[in-house]
Design an enzyme around this catalytic site. Structure first.
Site, short mmCIF file in Angstrom:
data_model
loop_
_atom_site.label_atom_id
_atom_site.label_comp_id
_atom_site.label_asym_id
_atom_site.label_seq_id
_atom_site.Cartn_x
_atom_site.Cartn_y
_atom_site.Cartn_z
N SER B 94 -10.77 14.64 -4.63
CA SER B 94 -9.60 13.92 -4.11
C SER B 94 -9.72 13.72 -2.61
CB SER B 94 -8.30 14.66 -4.40
OG SER B 94 -8.06 14.74 -5.78
N GLY B 133 -0.59 6.29 2.50
CA GLY B 133 0.83 6.43 2.21
C GLY B 133 1.40 5.22 1.49
N LEU B 134 1.45 5.30 0.16
CA LEU B 134 2.06 4.21 -0.62
C LEU B 134 3.25 4.74 -1.41
CD1 LEU B 134 1.90 1.26 -1.76
CD2 LEU B 134 0.53 2.20 -3.63
N THR B 135 3.01 5.80 -2.19
CA THR B 135 4.03 6.35 -3.09
C THR B 135 5.21 6.92 -2.31
OG1 THR B 135 2.31 6.88 -4.67
CG2 THR B 135 4.38 8.10 -4.90
N SER B 141 5.29 4.38 -9.82
CA SER B 141 4.66 3.30 -10.58
C SER B 141 5.13 1.94 -10.12
CB SER B 141 4.94 3.47 -12.07
OG SER B 141 4.30 4.63 -12.54
N PHE B 239 -3.36 -2.17 -3.73
CA PHE B 239 -3.99 -2.20 -5.05
C PHE B 239 -5.52 -2.28 -4.94
CE2 PHE B 239 -0.20 -1.66 -6.85
CZ PHE B 239 0.36 -2.60 -7.72
N GLU B 366 -3.08 7.66 -9.02
CA GLU B 366 -3.92 6.46 -9.04
C GLU B 366 -3.59 5.59 -10.25
OE1 GLU B 366 -6.01 5.80 -6.63
OE2 GLU B 366 -5.77 7.70 -5.58
N ASP B 370 0.13 5.65 -18.61
CA ASP B 370 0.94 4.60 -19.23
C ASP B 370 0.81 3.28 -18.50
OD1 ASP B 370 3.74 6.72 -20.35
OD2 ASP B 370 1.71 6.37 -21.15
N PHE B 386 5.83 -4.34 -17.95
CA PHE B 386 6.22 -3.30 -16.99
C PHE B 386 7.73 -3.28 -16.81
CE2 PHE B 386 1.98 -2.35 -15.59
CZ PHE B 386 1.27 -3.53 -15.71
#
Lengths: 307, 390, 249
Positions: B94, B133-135, B141, B239, B366, B370, B386
């Site tokens: 990671s 830093g995205l989440t 999701s 992405f 990542e 699902d 989605f």
């Protein structure tokens, strides 16, 4: 055939392996000449049965160890179609150089010999054996403690000859032996203790045995978990600490799965445990049902006799 | 017995000499430095700094990128390194994934020349650590609805918001932060000393314990104007990074699976019950055979994908399939391996439970299992599922 | 300035299973080939020596095409000059032939310092170092366990009967190595990329006639069944068996 033996010396006298070299030469039907570097062990060599004659070679070069100088001096006086030495550090060095001087081949660490000349030695660190046949002259070094020694009772003639070689190495500094503990990962012989040792201080007895035979001291996970004094780095059977020595001596170790997985590929396993049902006996080549208190002192004594 | 990789379909013959040398370099380092020390690192909950230094020295950080101190090696070589790192621990892989694919890659592909010169060489050497830093706490999701905001205040940007689940955050010198500028997602380079920025560590994890996981908190965080990544807008930015990281993961998961398989095989050969090694029993052989099948399939998938990546012919959906498949099979293999090890499987004597716990995170990060499913579903049917708005 | 030469040998991975088939070790069954471990220690010190002195360094191996790998691995660590000694007509060479070939090649290389491992992991002989030294008329220090090559006068430590001794030899000299405490450097990606471009010079040499013939290879003697003994009194017997039967002490 004419055989010359390069005597192996130790502390001014003969190393026990020399008698084994004589024994091997005799088995080929020869009455070998024993050549003593620096003259050490000359008288002793005369007393080995089967020896033809002994040459004590004295010269200035024998004051320092320089393989090239010693080979030069010994080669000058050593006749012989076949030269035999011991497969020790200096024996291998000197004999390689004598072979090169004579333009003949050398086979080292020989474990079996027969007229022909047929020679056997281990290869791939003992995972296979190689049988060779030599036509003509050659040089051999024999593995120690493999050939039976010639008995005493000989009465060969001792001559002294002055011969020196060109010394090109000088010692800048000498150090006393530092007491270095071998790591279990590197050692060819390991003696390990388990919870059956009773107390971490008792590992000192294992260290004493280890010092006699140049072994590393290991421990089972049980011992490491139970006693802080028994370091993690000694643990055999931990992930990453799988060992593969020629000889593994397990003392007071029951032989549970975690430990076994770490040492099961050892070439030979000796187990000492007071419990005759201990699982370790299933994998041991030689199992001794005894308390360690009784067995270890005897083990140390017997091993000291061999050293 | 010493670690042996699994190679039932002779993947070795399809690798170049350099790829094999790089794989061997990583394999040896993992055997010598990670395997003996990983349990302690997990126990202590730390990512030892020596590993950062060693990874930098080996040259594996951003190794598939060209120029600026990066090695420019093939993606297959990168994948092989990920495989070996994760055989050691997912947390180690990671670190490398985040550094190379998530922090260095966006600077390389979307940054200005000045930004590339400033950051990339130091990140390739490992001197500077990066994070991504995205989440956010409420947007995982669904990153498109993120609320971290950047406002243009003339001579600086002002960032407000928070990111969560950020690998390397607390130890990072550099953070690639995705925030909305006038409603459009843009990438910003935040440096650790920027005013209003903090990166507290998240504690209490039962997974990826030898990895640093953090929050990134922006409270009126001021950053200079030259910190925006000029060449990308929208979700395409993050992405693209995620696709690179996911690629590394599909190899890494194979490594974790191999580690579990190797341990299970050795254990089954050593453990005697009812007078025989348990490897002699049919149910155990069935499990080992299943593991071999899945690892082999996963390897072939990863290799094929790697060659496509190097040729530039890959698609995002192909990466989704591989990531999802390989992580799923690795997690199943870890569970099955634990079963084969019996009670011993719960001890840190064996790597099994550690891999299993780690792979739970890898399955979710990542792109969750699902989500990748839905990516494939959309590809197959042409219909996105989605959201509820069609 | 005269350079540094390192002799390397390719051997099967030391953890590999060795199997014998039709009287010969089955080399085709060996999947992993490595640089002989003692040679790796020699190579590490040789590279340190090169870095400290600026001398050129040449790695030499005697072996078939698969032995190019040990040279490429050495290139990845920073060795610039690579030589493989081989002729397709060669099969298994005896000690004289190996030494003859290597010393001929070394005569063509101006090396003041020749490094090698004390013995290879496949034949375990230890003849090549001192034998080549003799043929080149050089002194040789065997089984070096420690070295300091950082200054103008490199020194090397070997065992002695009372402990160890340090020597600072005059050149030219041949040095054989046992395991040292020095950490072996790893290749890095940059080194591996550069090794890709490495050129290996392939040379042949005169080897003379074989004086030794291989008759056969055999697996080691079968281990006897495990034996169990009662009481500490059995220890002397066990020690005797370890010596005479198992031959491990």
């Amino acid at each position: 055939m004419d055989i010359t033996i390069i005597a192996e010396t130790r502390g001014g006298g003969l190393h026990p392996v020399t008698a084994q070299l004589v024994g091997a030469a005799s088995s080929l039907g020869a009455s070998p000449t024993v050549v003593c570097p620096g003259g050490a062990g000359g008288e002793e060599a005369c007393g080995i049965a089967g020896v033809g004659k002994v040459l004590a070679v004295t010269g200035d070069c024998f004051a320092t160890y320089d393989g090239g100088a010693w080979a030069e001096a010994l080669d000058a006086v050593a006749g012989g179609d076949i030269v035999i030495g011991a497969a020790t550090t200096s024996g291998r060095d000197i004999c390689s150089r004598i072979a090169a001087r004579r333009g003949v081949s050398i086979i080292q660490d020989v474990t079996a010999l027969s007229p022909g000349l047929n020679v056997t030695h281990p290869i791939y660190s003992g995972k296979a054996m190689q049988d060779l046949t030599v036509s003509g002259n050659c040089v051999l070094t024999l593995r120690a403690n493999t050939f039976p020694p010639a008995p005493s009772g000989g009465s060969a003639q001792l001559s002294t000859v002055q011969q020196s070689g060109d010394v090109r190495l000088a010692v800048a500094e000498a150090f006393a032996r530092a007491s270095e503990r071998l790591d279990v990962a590197d050692a060819d012989i390991i003696i390990s203790g388990g919870r059956g040792m009773g107390h971490p201080d008792n590992f000192s007895h294992l260290y004493e045995v280890a010092d006699v035979i140049g072994a590393a001291v290991g421990a089972s996970r049980a011992a490491v978990d139970t006693w802080e004094e028994i370091s993690h780095s000694m643990q055999v059977g931990q992930t990453g600490k799988t060992v593969n020595p020629s000889l593994y001596i397990a003392v007071g170790i029951s032989g549970a799965i975690q430990h076994l997985a770490g040492m099961r590929t050892s070439k030979y396993i000796v187990a000492i445990n007071k419990d005759p049902e201990a699982p370790i006996f299933k994998v041991a080549d030689y199992g001794i049902v005894s308390t360690w208190e009784e067995a270890i002192p005897v083990l140390k004594e017997e091993l000291s006799k061999l050293a | 017995m010493a670690y042996e990789g699994v190679d039932f379909y002779d993947i070795e013959s399809e690798l170049s000499d350099e790829e094999k040398m790089v794989r061997d370099m990583a394999r040896d380092w993992v055997s010598e430095e990670i395997v003996p020390n990983i349990e302690q690192a997990c126990h202590d909950g730390v990512f030892p700094d020596e590993w950062r230094v060693a990874l930098g020295d080996m040259g594996v950080l951003g190794m598939a990128l060209d120029g600026y101190g990066c090695a420019g090696m093939s993606y297959v070589a990168y994948g092989l390194v990920c495989q070996e790192l994760e055989r050691g621990d997912s947390g180690v892989r990671s670190f490398a994934s985040v550094q190379g694919s998530l922090a260095m890659y966006p600077i390389h592909d979307f940054g200005s020349e000045e930004q590339k010169q400033k950051y990339l060489p130091k990140m390739a050497s490992g001197e500077w650590v990066g994070c991504f830093g995205l989440t956010e706490p409420d947007y995982g999701s669904n990153p498109g609805d993120m609320i971290t905001k950047a406002v243009d205040e003339g001579d600086h940007y002002l960032l407000n918001g928070a990111k969560m689940w950020i690998t390397n955050g607390t130890i990072a010198d550099v953070a690639i932060v995705w925030a909305k500028l006038d409603g459009v997602i843009r990438g910003f380079i935040v440096e650790k000393d920027d005013p209003g920025f903090s990166a507290p560590e998240m504690t209490g994890k039962h997974s990826l314990k030898a990895s640093v996981t953090s929050e990134l908190v922006f409270q009126d965080c001021r950053i200079p104007k030259d910190r925006i990544l000029p060449h990308v807008e929208g979700l395409k930015g993050p992405f693209s990074c995620l696709n690179n990281a996911r690629y590394g993961i599909c190899w890494g998961a194979v490594g974790a699976a191999q580690s579990c398989f190797h341990s299970a095989k050795e254990y089954a050969l050593s453990r005697i019950q009812f007078g025989n090694p348990i490897a002699a029993f049919q149910l155990v052989q069935n499990k080992l055979a299943w593991m071999l099948r899945e690892i082999t399939k996963g390897q072939l998938l990863a290799l094929n994908l790697g060659r496509k990546k190097d040729a530039g012919t890959w698609t995002a959906e192909q990466i989704s399939l591989a990531k999802m498949n390989n992580v799923d099979m690795a997690l199943e293999i870890a569970r099955m391996a634990r079963d084969i090890h019996g009670a011993n499987g719960i001890l840190d004597e064996y790597p099994i439970m550690r891999h299993m716990a780690n792979l739970e995170s890898v399955k979710t990060y990542e792109g969750t299992h699902d989500i990748h499913n839905l990516i494939l579903g959309r590809h197959i049917t042409g219909i996105q599922s989605f959201t509820r708005e069609l | 300035m005269a350079g540094i030469a390192v002799l390397l040998k390719q051997v099967p991975d030391t953890t590999a299973r060795i199997s014998v088939s039709e009287g010969r070790v089955d080399e085709s069954a060996i999947t992993s080939w490595v640089t002989s471990p003692y040679d790796e220690y020699a190579l590490e010190v040789a590279i340190q020596h090169k870095e400290a002195s600026g001398a050129s360094i040449t790695a030499i191996t005697l072996g078939p095409p698969r032995a190019d790998k040990v040279l490429k691995d050495a290139a990845a660590l920073g060795v610039e000059n690579l030589v493989r000694v081989w002729d397709d007509s060669w099969e298994s060479l005896d000690s004289s032939q190996v030494q003859h070939a290597l010393s001929t090649v070394l005569e063509g290389i101006d090396a003041d310092w020749i490094y090698c491992g004390k013995q290879s992991a496949d034949r375990n002989q230890g003849s090549t170092g001192p034998g080549v030294a003799e043929r080149l008329g050089l002194a040789c220090i065997v089984e070096i366990s420690d070295a300091d090559v950082s200054g103008d006068s490199p020194s090397f430590t070997r065992s002695s009967s009372t402990g160890s001794e340090r020597l600072s030899p005059a050149t030219p000299i041949l040095l054989t190595f046992t395991k040292t405490e020095t950490e072996l450097r790893r290749p890095n990606v940059r080194g591996i990329m550069m090794a890709k471009k490495a050129q290996i010079e392939i040379v042949s040499a005169d080897i003379g006639d074989a004086q030794v013939q291989v008759v056969s290879h055999n697996p080691p003697a079968e281990k006897p069944e495990g034996k169990k003994f009662e009481g500490a009194d059995s220890v002397p017997e066990v020690v005797g068996l370890l010596r005479d039967e198992a031959k491990v002490i």
